[in-house]
Design a protein around this motif. Structure first.
Motif, short mmCIF file in Angstrom:
data_model
loop_
_atom_site.label_atom_id
_atom_site.label_comp_id
_atom_site.label_asym_id
_atom_site.label_seq_id
_atom_site.Cartn_x
_atom_site.Cartn_y
_atom_site.Cartn_z
N VAL A 91 0.73 -1.05 0.17
CA VAL A 91 -0.27 -0.02 -0.03
C VAL A 91 1.04 1.12 0.06
O VAL A 91 0.67 2.30 -0.82
CB VAL A 91 -0.83 -0.01 1.31
N SER A 100 0.43 4.63 -2.90
CA SER A 100 -0.42 5.44 -2.17
C SER A 100 0.47 6.81 -1.30
O SER A 100 -0.05 7.65 -1.26
CB SER A 100 -1.18 4.93 -0.72
N SER A 101 1.36 6.55 -1.10
CA SER A 101 2.25 7.73 -0.55
C SER A 101 2.55 8.75 -1.41
O SER A 101 2.47 9.99 -0.98
CB SER A 101 3.67 7.07 0.03
N SER A 129 -1.00 10.79 -1.70
CA SER A 129 -1.07 11.48 -0.35
C SER A 129 0.04 12.85 -0.05
O SER A 129 -0.37 13.75 0.15
CB SER A 129 -0.97 10.70 0.88
N GLY A 151 -1.93 -5.58 -2.03
CA GLY A 151 -1.93 -4.26 -1.29
C GLY A 151 -1.42 -3.04 -2.33
O GLY A 151 -2.33 -1.99 -2.28
N ALA A 160 -4.14 -0.31 -3.31
CA ALA A 160 -3.96 1.21 -3.25
C ALA A 160 -3.99 1.94 -4.32
O ALA A 160 -4.40 3.13 -4.50
CB ALA A 160 -2.75 1.34 -2.40
N ARG A 164 -6.33 4.89 -4.17
CA ARG A 164 -5.61 6.09 -4.01
C ARG A 164 -5.50 6.59 -2.81
O ARG A 164 -5.34 7.83 -2.60
CB ARG A 164 -5.94 7.12 -5.19
N SER A 165 -5.73 5.62 -1.68
CA SER A 165 -5.84 6.39 -0.45
C SER A 165 -4.82 5.17 0.47
O SER A 165 -4.91 3.75 0.36
CB SER A 165 -7.30 6.06 0.04
N THR A 166 -4.21 5.60 1.47
CA THR A 166 -3.25 4.94 2.13
C THR A 166 -4.49 3.99 3.39
O THR A 166 -4.35 2.91 3.35
CB THR A 166 -2.41 5.54 3.16
N GLY A 211 -6.70 1.64 1.53
CA GLY A 211 -5.61 0.33 1.15
C GLY A 211 -5.52 -0.86 2.18
O GLY A 211 -5.59 -1.75 2.30
#
Length: 289
Positions: free
Chosen positions: A108, A112-113, A116, A194, A198, A202-204, A207
């Motif tokens: 994830v 995802s990082s 964000s 994972g 994610a 598109r979300s930590t 995910g």
């Protein structure tokens, strides 16, 4: 007021008069993704916790196995091959069931990082063709998670040998080798699962929630539903990631009423491939943000 926007033409203009043509290679994209991922603090901390947790659980399981053998009063020299194989796999692959969540979280974080932090905009500006970027992330994640998983399995085997040196005779057995490799592949595929989830969400937080639900919450729910005696519940339960991981960690041993080793490997691969492919399709069709 206007803002400067990165375009491939701007980069090409810097080569004017030099006789050189800019070329974006997949190797360069791989190197970039490796640097980005390994410099991510949350990823490094999670990786450290993975190693420490895996070693700790292998030690505790080896301690439990040795206590059991002492209670049985069976000399190590007289233990059957199956018992020695179970000892090696029990110590080496036991942490995989619990580390599955952490490897899923690693996957994830791998993508995802960037959403964000907004870095995905810079990444896509540097690599306008999104497919190389996406697959570079997959390759880097698979390599890091694979090396980590194999290192943990090897360390687990070492711990098992310390507690029961006689088990060294079964180190090269097909059951032990397939179990160690199966658990390693299982953890890598969970990391890719994972990653794919994610990439879609598109979300930590989203995910991680899905990974937790698939690896821990859903098996508990299905276990509760077995009280209904519905046949489909047992069938579905046999193909959940946690069950598949247990089968792969047991090696090429046939278990009645359970998927075979190779069927479990295929099913686990499907769990990873479907969200990863879907995430790629959405990356190609959606806006960056």
């Amino acid at each position: 007021m206007t803002t400067a926007t990165y375009t491939p033409q701007a980069t090409r203009s810097s080569y004017a008069g030099t006789g050189m043509t800019p070329r974006l290679s997949f190797t360069g994209v791989l190197a970039s993704e490796r640097i980005k991922l390994t410099s991510l603090r949350s990823f490094r901390i999670t990786l450290l916790l993975t190693v420490l947790g895996g070693l700790g659980m292998s030690f505790l399981s080896a301690l439990a196995f040795s206590s059991q053998y002492e209670y049985m009063g069976v000399p190590a020299s007289q233990m059957p091959a199956e018992t020695l194989q179970n000892h090696l796999l029990g110590v080496a692959t036991f942490p995989a069931v619990f580390l599955a969540l952490i490897f899923g979280v690693l996957g994830v974080f791998a993508i995802s990082s960037e959403y964000s932090s907004g870095m995905i905009l810079s990444s896509l500006a540097a690599v306008p063709a999104r497919t190389p970027l996406y697959f570079a992330k997959i390759v880097v994640l698979a390599c890091i998670s694979g090396i980590t998983a194999l290192a943990l399995m090897a360390a687990g085997l070492g711990i098992a040998l310390v507690f029961l040196p006689e088990s060294a005779a079964e180190l090269t057995s097909s059951v032990v080798i397939s179990g160690v490799l199966g658990s390693s592949v299982y953890l890598v595929l969970l990391a890719l699962l994972g990653f794919g989830v994610a990439a879609v969400l598109r979300s930590t937080a989203g995910g991680i929630s899905v990974v937790v639900g698939l690896t821990f919450v859903l098996p508990v729910v299905m276990q509760f539903l077995t009280l209904t005696n519905w046949e489909w519940v047992i069938t579905v339960s046999n193909y959940l990631p946690m069950t598949l991981g247990s089968i792969l960690g047991s090696g090429t041993v046939e278990v009645p009423d359970m998927p075979s080793y190779w069927v479990a490997l295929l099913a686990m691969a499907i769990w990873a491939i479907v969200p990863t492919v879907f995430g790629h399709l959405l990356l190609k069709s959606r806006d960056a943000k």
